[in-house]
Design a protein around this motif. Structure first.
Motif, PDB file in Angstrom:
ATOM      1  N   THR A 172       0.841  -1.196   0.000  1.00  0.00           N
ATOM      2  CA  THR A 172       0.000   0.000   0.000  1.00  0.00           C
ATOM      3  C   THR A 172       0.874   1.243   0.000  1.00  0.00           C
ATOM      4  O   THR A 172       1.988   1.226   0.485  1.00  0.00           O
ATOM      5  N   ASP A 173       0.337   2.326  -0.561  1.00  0.00           N
ATOM      6  CA  ASP A 173       1.073   3.585  -0.462  1.00  0.00           C
ATOM      7  C   ASP A 173       0.326   4.571   0.434  1.00  0.00           C
ATOM      8  O   ASP A 173       0.576   5.762   0.423  1.00  0.00           O
ATOM      9  N   ILE A 174      -0.622   4.043   1.200  1.00  0.00           N
ATOM     10  CA  ILE A 174      -1.323   4.877   2.185  1.00  0.00           C
ATOM     11  C   ILE A 174      -0.364   5.098   3.365  1.00  0.00           C
ATOM     12  O   ILE A 174       0.147   4.133   3.921  1.00  0.00           O
ATOM     13  N   PRO A 175      -0.100   6.361   3.750  1.00  0.00           N
ATOM     14  CA  PRO A 175       0.843   6.579   4.848  1.00  0.00           C
ATOM     15  C   PRO A 175       0.308   6.050   6.183  1.00  0.00           C
ATOM     16  O   PRO A 175      -0.900   6.038   6.408  1.00  0.00           O
ATOM     17  N   SER A 176       1.224   5.604   7.025  1.00  0.00           N
ATOM     18  CA  SER A 176       0.859   5.109   8.353  1.00  0.00           C
ATOM     19  C   SER A 176       0.452   6.269   9.241  1.00  0.00           C
ATOM     20  O   SER A 176       0.664   7.444   8.904  1.00  0.00           O
ATOM     21  N   ARG A 177      -0.096   5.936  10.401  1.00  0.00           N
ATOM     22  CA  ARG A 177      -0.477   6.954  11.386  1.00  0.00           C
ATOM     23  C   ARG A 177       0.702   7.885  11.707  1.00  0.00           C
ATOM     24  O   ARG A 177       0.568   9.101  11.676  1.00  0.00           O
ATOM     25  N   ASN A 178       1.875   7.284  11.994  1.00  0.00           N
ATOM     26  CA  ASN A 178       3.032   8.113  12.347  1.00  0.00           C
ATOM     27  C   ASN A 178       3.480   8.981  11.180  1.00  0.00           C
ATOM     28  O   ASN A 178       3.873  10.130  11.373  1.00  0.00           O
ATOM     29  N   GLU A 179       3.422   8.424   9.984  1.00  0.00           N
ATOM     30  CA  GLU A 179       3.789   9.220   8.802  1.00  0.00           C
ATOM     31  C   GLU A 179       2.828  10.396   8.627  1.00  0.00           C
ATOM     32  O   GLU A 179       3.245  11.508   8.311  1.00  0.00           O
ATOM     33  N   CYS A 180       1.538  10.148   8.874  1.00  0.00           N
ATOM     34  CA  CYS A 180       0.550  11.237   8.761  1.00  0.00           C
ATOM     35  C   CYS A 180       0.839  12.328   9.783  1.00  0.00           C
ATOM     36  O   CYS A 180       0.777  13.520   9.460  1.00  0.00           O
ATOM     37  N   LEU A 181       1.146  11.931  11.014  1.00  0.00           N
ATOM     38  CA  LEU A 181       1.416  12.930  12.058  1.00  0.00           C
ATOM     39  C   LEU A 181       2.665  13.734  11.709  1.00  0.00           C
ATOM     40  O   LEU A 181       2.715  14.947  11.945  1.00  0.00           O
ATOM     41  N   GLU A 182       3.663  13.060  11.130  1.00  0.00           N
ATOM     42  CA  GLU A 182       4.869  13.778  10.683  1.00  0.00           C
ATOM     43  C   GLU A 182       4.531  14.779   9.576  1.00  0.00           C
ATOM     44  O   GLU A 182       5.047  15.898   9.565  1.00  0.00           O
ATOM     45  N   ILE A 183       3.676  14.358   8.650  1.00  0.00           N
ATOM     46  CA  ILE A 183       3.274  15.256   7.552  1.00  0.00           C
ATOM     47  C   ILE A 183       2.598  16.502   8.125  1.00  0.00           C
ATOM     48  O   ILE A 183       2.899  17.634   7.716  1.00  0.00           O
ATOM     49  N   LEU A 184       1.692  16.317   9.093  1.00  0.00           N
ATOM     50  CA  LEU A 184       0.988  17.465   9.689  1.00  0.00           C
ATOM     51  C   LEU A 184       1.971  18.400  10.370  1.00  0.00           C
ATOM     52  O   LEU A 184       1.873  19.625  10.241  1.00  0.00           O
ATOM     53  N   GLN A 185       2.922  17.812  11.113  1.00  0.00           N
ATOM     54  CA  GLN A 185       3.886  18.630  11.845  1.00  0.00           C
ATOM     55  C   GLN A 185       4.820  19.381  10.904  1.00  0.00           C
ATOM     56  O   GLN A 185       5.068  20.564  11.075  1.00  0.00           O
ATOM     57  N   GLU A 186       5.316  18.651   9.897  1.00  0.00           N
ATOM     58  CA  GLU A 186       6.241  19.289   8.955  1.00  0.00           C
ATOM     59  C   GLU A 186       5.551  20.387   8.139  1.00  0.00           C
ATOM     60  O   GLU A 186       6.178  21.364   7.748  1.00  0.00           O
ATOM     61  N   VAL A 242      -5.012  21.941  15.892  1.00  0.00           N
ATOM     62  CA  VAL A 242      -5.438  21.284  14.643  1.00  0.00           C
ATOM     63  C   VAL A 242      -5.087  19.798  14.703  1.00  0.00           C
ATOM     64  O   VAL A 242      -5.894  18.936  14.341  1.00  0.00           O
ATOM     65  N   ILE A 243      -3.900  19.491  15.196  1.00  0.00           N
ATOM     66  CA  ILE A 243      -3.476  18.086  15.264  1.00  0.00           C
ATOM     67  C   ILE A 243      -4.355  17.311  16.250  1.00  0.00           C
ATOM     68  O   ILE A 243      -4.778  16.183  15.967  1.00  0.00           O
ATOM     69  N   ILE A 244      -4.702  17.936  17.383  1.00  0.00           N
ATOM     70  CA  ILE A 244      -5.591  17.286  18.359  1.00  0.00           C
ATOM     71  C   ILE A 244      -6.952  17.019  17.708  1.00  0.00           C
ATOM     72  O   ILE A 244      -7.532  15.941  17.861  1.00  0.00           O
ATOM     73  N   HIS A 245      -7.466  18.001  16.966  1.00  0.00           N
ATOM     74  CA  HIS A 245      -8.752  17.835  16.266  1.00  0.00           C
ATOM     75  C   HIS A 245      -8.655  16.685  15.251  1.00  0.00           C
ATOM     76  O   HIS A 245      -9.562  15.852  15.163  1.00  0.00           O
ATOM     77  N   CYS A 246      -7.569  16.619  14.503  1.00  0.00           N
ATOM     78  CA  CYS A 246      -7.410  15.559  13.498  1.00  0.00           C
ATOM     79  C   CYS A 246      -7.360  14.178  14.163  1.00  0.00           C
ATOM     80  O   CYS A 246      -7.914  13.208  13.642  1.00  0.00           O
ATOM     81  N   LYS A 247      -6.720  14.105  15.331  1.00  0.00           N
ATOM     82  CA  LYS A 247      -6.665  12.825  16.056  1.00  0.00           C
ATOM     83  C   LYS A 247      -8.049  12.427  16.548  1.00  0.00           C
ATOM     84  O   LYS A 247      -8.415  11.252  16.536  1.00  0.00           O
ATOM     85  N   LEU A 248      -8.828  13.420  17.002  1.00  0.00           N
ATOM     86  CA  LEU A 248     -10.196  13.135  17.461  1.00  0.00           C
ATOM     87  C   LEU A 248     -11.050  12.630  16.298  1.00  0.00           C
ATOM     88  O   LEU A 248     -11.757  11.626  16.415  1.00  0.00           O
ATOM     89  N   VAL A 249     -10.980  13.326  15.162  1.00  0.00           N
ATOM     90  CA  VAL A 249     -11.747  12.913  13.986  1.00  0.00           C
ATOM     91  C   VAL A 249     -11.289  11.514  13.546  1.00  0.00           C
ATOM     92  O   VAL A 249     -12.099  10.690  13.114  1.00  0.00           O
ATOM     93  N   CYS A 250     -10.014  11.235  13.709  1.00  0.00           N
ATOM     94  CA  CYS A 250      -9.483   9.912  13.350  1.00  0.00           C
ATOM     95  C   CYS A 250     -10.066   8.832  14.258  1.00  0.00           C
ATOM     96  O   CYS A 250     -10.528   7.799  13.770  1.00  0.00           O
TER      97      CYS A 250
END
Ligand SMILES: [Fe+2]
Length: 182
Positions: free
Chosen positions: A2-16, A23-31
């Protein structure tokens, strides 16, 4: 494979990208919420997880309505898969027609969420307040107070459809995360 990024990769993308902590807390809640609903609905959970975490990527640049368009552009530049770009692009309100988008200053394109994963992230985001989930009724009341009756009707229809697909009311699924206050 798969080329779907993992949870950690997604969090890195948001931070970078420079997304703020709220916003990150909201995204985790929606997740969390989207995974519960997605599991009940038999959706692709890898895609739901990554799409939910990244749905507000554009808020690194703007909190205006264009954050969905900007986020989709950022995701495209990052080479993220099309299904994730679509989740980002189609998460505003409960979807909108090309005409409505144009009247709001957005590109004149239909952006209704269509796939189960698009609909789940869009609707769970509609129910999400800053740090908790509202019930459908609370959400509809707030939308109507803002004069967004059409959005409220679409949200209600989306909720009914997801209820059928989940075999359970999403309000009940989301309540297991924590009880909505007030
Ligand atoms: Fe958003």
């Amino acid at each position: 494979l798969t080329d779907i990024p993992s949870r950690n990769e997604c969090l890195e993308i948001l931070q970078e990208a420079g997304c703020s902590e709220p916003v990150i807390i909201h995204c985790k809640l929606v997740c969390r919420g989207s995974l519960l609903v997605g599991k009940a609905a038999g959706a692709d959970l890898e895609l739901v997880e990554a799409g939910a975490l990244l749905h507000d990527l554009g808020r690194a640049r703007t909190h205006g309505l264009t954050h969905a368009v900007v986020g989709a552009e950022m995701a495209t530049k990052l080479g993220l898969p099309e299904p994730i770009i679509r989740i980002i692009r189609r998460h505003l309100g409960s979807g909108m027609s090309a005409e409505e988008a144009k009247s709001l200053g957005l590109p004149a394109e239909d952006c209704f969420p269509e796939t189960p994963e698009e609909r789940i992230v869009c609707h769970v985001d509609s129910l999400a307040a800053a740090d908790r989930f509202r019930t459908l009724e609370q959400t509809l009341t707030e939308l109507r107070k803002k004069g967004l009756g059409t959005v409220a009707e679409r949200a209600a229809e989306m909720h009914r459809r997801l209820s059928r697909e989940c075999g359970e009311d999403p309000d009940i699924l989301l309540r297991t995360i924590w009880p909505p206050s007030g």
